[in-house]
Design a protein around this motif. Sequence first.
Motif, PDB file in Angstrom:
ATOM      1  N   TYR A  19       0.826  -1.204   0.000  1.00 45.90           N
ATOM      2  CA  TYR A  19       0.000   0.000   0.000  1.00 45.90           C
ATOM      3  C   TYR A  19       0.864   1.259   0.000  1.00 45.90           C
ATOM      4  O   TYR A  19       2.081   1.189   0.205  1.00 45.90           O
ATOM      5  N   GLU A  28      -6.020  16.353   7.154  1.00 48.19           N
ATOM      6  CA  GLU A  28      -4.938  16.188   8.124  1.00 48.19           C
ATOM      7  C   GLU A  28      -4.537  14.719   8.239  1.00 48.19           C
ATOM      8  O   GLU A  28      -5.404  13.855   8.418  1.00 48.19           O
ATOM      9  N   GLY A  29      -3.258  14.422   8.127  1.00 42.89           N
ATOM     10  CA  GLY A  29      -2.762  13.047   8.259  1.00 42.89           C
ATOM     11  C   GLY A  29      -2.939  12.265   6.972  1.00 42.89           C
ATOM     12  O   GLY A  29      -3.888  12.506   6.225  1.00 42.89           O
ATOM     13  N   PRO A  30      -2.017  11.315   6.706  1.00 41.43           N
ATOM     14  CA  PRO A  30      -2.138  10.513   5.482  1.00 41.43           C
ATOM     15  C   PRO A  30      -3.153   9.389   5.646  1.00 41.43           C
ATOM     16  O   PRO A  30      -3.498   9.013   6.764  1.00 41.43           O
ATOM     17  N   ARG A  31      -3.633   8.839   4.524  1.00 40.59           N
ATOM     18  CA  ARG A  31      -4.517   7.674   4.524  1.00 40.59           C
ATOM     19  C   ARG A  31      -3.822   6.563   3.742  1.00 40.59           C
ATOM     20  O   ARG A  31      -3.197   6.826   2.716  1.00 40.59           O
ATOM     21  N   TYR A  33      -3.776   3.385   1.276  1.00 45.43           N
ATOM     22  CA  TYR A  33      -4.563   2.707   0.240  1.00 45.43           C
ATOM     23  C   TYR A  33      -3.677   1.720  -0.503  1.00 45.43           C
ATOM     24  O   TYR A  33      -2.546   2.038  -0.870  1.00 45.43           O
ATOM     25  N   ILE A  49     -11.187   2.323  -3.860  1.00 45.44           N
ATOM     26  CA  ILE A  49     -11.455   2.972  -2.577  1.00 45.44           C
ATOM     27  C   ILE A  49     -12.943   2.949  -2.262  1.00 45.44           C
ATOM     28  O   ILE A  49     -13.787   3.235  -3.112  1.00 45.44           O
ATOM     29  N   VAL A  52     -16.318   5.952   2.979  1.00 48.96           N
ATOM     30  CA  VAL A  52     -16.691   5.765   4.380  1.00 48.96           C
ATOM     31  C   VAL A  52     -17.599   6.937   4.758  1.00 48.96           C
ATOM     32  O   VAL A  52     -17.184   8.091   4.645  1.00 48.96           O
ATOM     33  N   GLY A  55     -16.308  10.087   6.413  1.00 47.06           N
ATOM     34  CA  GLY A  55     -14.841  10.008   6.403  1.00 47.06           C
ATOM     35  C   GLY A  55     -14.242  11.226   5.712  1.00 47.06           C
ATOM     36  O   GLY A  55     -14.672  11.597   4.621  1.00 47.06           O
ATOM     37  N   GLY A  57     -11.090  11.779   4.517  1.00 47.01           N
ATOM     38  CA  GLY A  57     -10.280  11.490   3.331  1.00 47.01           C
ATOM     39  C   GLY A  57     -11.132  11.048   2.151  1.00 47.01           C
ATOM     40  O   GLY A  57     -10.958  11.517   1.019  1.00 47.01           O
ATOM     41  N   THR A  58     -12.072  10.136   2.398  1.00 49.95           N
ATOM     42  CA  THR A  58     -12.882   9.643   1.273  1.00 49.95           C
ATOM     43  C   THR A  58     -13.882  10.712   0.810  1.00 49.95           C
ATOM     44  O   THR A  58     -14.187  10.779  -0.379  1.00 49.95           O
ATOM     45  N   SER A  97     -13.208  -2.991   1.856  1.00 47.99           N
ATOM     46  CA  SER A  97     -12.173  -2.265   1.131  1.00 47.99           C
ATOM     47  C   SER A  97     -10.899  -3.085   0.962  1.00 47.99           C
ATOM     48  O   SER A  97      -9.901  -2.581   0.453  1.00 47.99           O
ATOM     49  N   ALA A 100      -8.618  -4.431  -3.120  1.00 44.98           N
ATOM     50  CA  ALA A 100      -7.523  -3.963  -3.980  1.00 44.98           C
ATOM     51  C   ALA A 100      -6.235  -4.791  -3.870  1.00 44.98           C
ATOM     52  O   ALA A 100      -5.722  -5.268  -4.890  1.00 44.98           O
ATOM     53  N   PRO A 101      -5.684  -4.984  -2.664  1.00 46.86           N
ATOM     54  CA  PRO A 101      -4.392  -5.683  -2.611  1.00 46.86           C
ATOM     55  C   PRO A 101      -4.494  -7.127  -3.093  1.00 46.86           C
ATOM     56  O   PRO A 101      -3.543  -7.671  -3.658  1.00 46.86           O
ATOM     57  N   ASP A 219      -2.016  -7.195   6.396  1.00 44.26           N
ATOM     58  CA  ASP A 219      -1.721  -5.912   7.033  1.00 44.26           C
ATOM     59  C   ASP A 219      -3.007  -5.476   7.697  1.00 44.26           C
ATOM     60  O   ASP A 219      -4.087  -5.640   7.124  1.00 44.26           O
ATOM     61  N   ARG A 220      -2.903  -4.932   8.886  1.00 44.45           N
ATOM     62  CA  ARG A 220      -4.130  -4.524   9.587  1.00 44.45           C
ATOM     63  C   ARG A 220      -4.731  -3.283   8.949  1.00 44.45           C
ATOM     64  O   ARG A 220      -4.044  -2.293   8.760  1.00 44.45           O
TER      65      ARG A 220
HETATM   66  C1  LIG Z   1      -2.810  -0.915   5.369  1.00 47.31           C
HETATM   67  C2  LIG Z   1      -4.134  -0.291   4.979  1.00 47.31           C
HETATM   68  C3  LIG Z   1      -4.581  -0.422   3.667  1.00 47.31           C
HETATM   69  C4  LIG Z   1      -5.803   0.136   3.291  1.00 47.31           C
HETATM   70  N1  LIG Z   1      -6.232  -0.038   1.998  1.00 47.31           N
HETATM   71  C5  LIG Z   1      -7.428   0.462   1.632  1.00 47.31           C
HETATM   72  C6  LIG Z   1      -7.910   0.278   0.285  1.00 47.31           C
HETATM   73  O1  LIG Z   1      -7.247  -0.314  -0.571  1.00 47.31           O
HETATM   74  N2  LIG Z   1      -9.132   0.807  -0.026  1.00 47.31           N
HETATM   75  C7  LIG Z   1      -9.899   1.485   0.899  1.00 47.31           C
HETATM   76  O2  LIG Z   1     -10.996   1.923   0.551  1.00 47.31           O
HETATM   77  N3  LIG Z   1      -9.456   1.669   2.174  1.00 47.31           N
HETATM   78  C8  LIG Z   1      -8.247   1.196   2.557  1.00 47.31           C
HETATM   79  N4  LIG Z   1      -7.799   1.414   3.842  1.00 47.31           N
HETATM   80  C9  LIG Z   1      -8.609   2.279   4.752  1.00 47.31           C
HETATM   81  C10 LIG Z   1      -8.227   3.766   4.523  1.00 47.31           C
HETATM   82  O3  LIG Z   1      -6.874   3.969   4.894  1.00 47.31           O
HETATM   83  C11 LIG Z   1      -9.066   4.766   5.338  1.00 47.31           C
HETATM   84  O4  LIG Z   1      -9.050   4.407   6.705  1.00 47.31           O
HETATM   85  C12 LIG Z   1     -10.496   4.854   4.853  1.00 47.31           C
HETATM   86  O5  LIG Z   1     -10.536   5.220   3.474  1.00 47.31           O
HETATM   87  C13 LIG Z   1     -11.286   5.900   5.650  1.00 47.31           C
HETATM   88  O6  LIG Z   1     -10.649   7.143   5.532  1.00 47.31           O
HETATM   89  P1  LIG Z   1     -11.440   8.503   5.780  1.00 47.31           P
HETATM   90  O7  LIG Z   1     -10.446   9.606   5.841  1.00 47.31           O
HETATM   91  O8  LIG Z   1     -12.553   8.632   4.799  1.00 47.31           O
HETATM   92  O9  LIG Z   1     -12.082   8.262   7.212  1.00 47.31           O
HETATM   93  P2  LIG Z   1     -11.685   8.965   8.604  1.00 47.31           P
HETATM   94  O10 LIG Z   1     -12.511   8.267   9.616  1.00 47.31           O
HETATM   95  O11 LIG Z   1     -11.783  10.443   8.499  1.00 47.31           O
HETATM   96  O12 LIG Z   1     -10.157   8.569   8.827  1.00 47.31           O
HETATM   97  C14 LIG Z   1      -9.751   7.217   8.779  1.00 47.31           C
HETATM   98  C15 LIG Z   1      -8.446   7.006   9.519  1.00 47.31           C
HETATM   99  O13 LIG Z   1      -7.449   7.951   9.137  1.00 47.31           O
HETATM  100  C16 LIG Z   1      -6.621   8.240  10.258  1.00 47.31           C
HETATM  101  N5  LIG Z   1      -6.680   9.687  10.596  1.00 47.31           N
HETATM  102  C17 LIG Z   1      -7.785  10.454  10.713  1.00 47.31           C
HETATM  103  N6  LIG Z   1      -7.445  11.719  11.052  1.00 47.31           N
HETATM  104  C18 LIG Z   1      -6.094  11.739  11.157  1.00 47.31           C
HETATM  105  C19 LIG Z   1      -5.144  12.756  11.499  1.00 47.31           C
HETATM  106  N7  LIG Z   1      -5.508  14.001  11.796  1.00 47.31           N
HETATM  107  N8  LIG Z   1      -3.828  12.417  11.503  1.00 47.31           N
HETATM  108  C20 LIG Z   1      -3.425  11.155  11.200  1.00 47.31           C
HETATM  109  N9  LIG Z   1      -4.285  10.159  10.883  1.00 47.31           N
HETATM  110  C21 LIG Z   1      -5.604  10.442  10.862  1.00 47.31           C
HETATM  111  C22 LIG Z   1      -7.143   7.425  11.408  1.00 47.31           C
HETATM  112  O14 LIG Z   1      -6.409   6.218  11.459  1.00 47.31           O
HETATM  113  C23 LIG Z   1      -8.581   7.167  11.017  1.00 47.31           C
HETATM  114  O15 LIG Z   1      -9.105   5.996  11.588  1.00 47.31           O
HETATM  115  C24 LIG Z   1      -6.586   0.858   4.234  1.00 47.31           C
HETATM  116  C25 LIG Z   1      -6.110   0.996   5.549  1.00 47.31           C
HETATM  117  C26 LIG Z   1      -4.909   0.432   5.923  1.00 47.31           C
HETATM  118  C27 LIG Z   1      -4.425   0.605   7.331  1.00 47.31           C
END
Ligand SMILES: Cc1cc2nc3c(=O)[nH]c(=O)nc-3n(C[C@H](O)[C@H](O)[C@H](O)COP(=O)(O)OP(=O)(O)OC[C@H]3O[C@@H](n4cnc5c(N)ncnc54)[C@H](O)[C@@H]3O)c2cc1C
Length: 222
Positions: A19, A28-31, A33, A49, A52, A55, A57-58, A97, A100-101, A219-220
């Motif tokens: 990923y 704020e903060g990376p996500r 994928y 993707i 959520v 969410g 990021g989404t 979700s 993808a991998p 991966d968690r």
């Molecule tokens: C290894 C891995 C692989 C993933 N692969 C996929 C994929 O292929 N497809 C897919 O749809 N999703 C995947 N996800 C889930 C994805 O990363 C997001 O958690 C999901 O899309 C929701 O993001 P959001 O921003 O919409 O939701 P939000 O609830 O806003 O944020 C989700 C997560 O982002 C982090 N986060 C939020 N705010 C901050 C901040 N200020 N600073 C740092 N971190 C923050 C937290 O861990 C939170 O739980 C994966 C997750 C992991 C761990």
Amino acid sequence: LREFHFKSDGKAAFIPGQYALMTLPGVEGPRAYSMSNQPNDEGDWCFLIKRVPGGVGTDYLFDDLKKGDKITLDGPYGLAYFREDTDRDIVCVAGGSGLAPLISIATAAAYHPAFQNRRIRFFFGGRGPADICGDDYLRLLPGFGDRITFHSTISVPEMDPNGMWVGPVGFIHESVENLLGDDLKNYEYYIAGPPPMLQATLQMLAMKHKVNVEGIHFDRFF
Ligand SMILES: Cc1cc2nc3c(=O)[nH]c(=O)nc-3n(C[C@H](O)[C@H](O)[C@H](O)COP(=O)(O)OP(=O)(O)OC[C@H]3O[C@@H](n4cnc5c(N)ncnc54)[C@H](O)[C@@H]3O)c2cc1C
């Protein structure tokens, strides 16, 4: 699930199953994928993707991102990548979700010269029929329907009010257990999806059936 494509200046260098961390403008903060495509010299990165609700990021990806916008990708990361140095058949267990991998891994294995006689069993679990996806991608692979098979299961029959679902009902780890039976120990496992699905699958494989954990890769997701 929606497909997102990005182009980088350099190569898209990763191992299938890994990923990247995506930094989005104003979020704020990376996500994290997972890439759904194959590593390539052209710099093409493809993601599947799932939106959520609520969410941050989404919301940005689905509502605000426009063609031509720039984002930052950092990676690759992750340990649940495709293993070439095994002679076992492959089982992928996906939910939500986590598609993808595992599509990336199944594709890599389908075309790998050393894996031409291997079975790839791809399990996908959803709550209702509308959640089930992935077979569209697998159908394109050489050997689909023969050595590559797709097995889907729904866990909430109430989400199929018209009774259209003809497949198994239950949790996806139960389908893996029921289908593979005494053969459970003979596979290499790749698992991706919601934490409860991952936990239940790990418990079934490693605790109940004593499958060697070195052959179980995940991966968690959080
Ligand atoms: C290894 C891995 C692989 C993933 N692969 C996929 C994929 O292929 N497809 C897919 O749809 N999703 C995947 N996800 C889930 C994805 O990363 C997001 O958690 C999901 O899309 C929701 O993001 P959001 O921003 O919409 O939701 P939000 O609830 O806003 O944020 C989700 C997560 O982002 C982090 N986060 C939020 N705010 C901050 C901040 N200020 N600073 C740092 N971190 C923050 C937290 O861990 C939170 O739980 C994966 C997750 C992991 C761990």
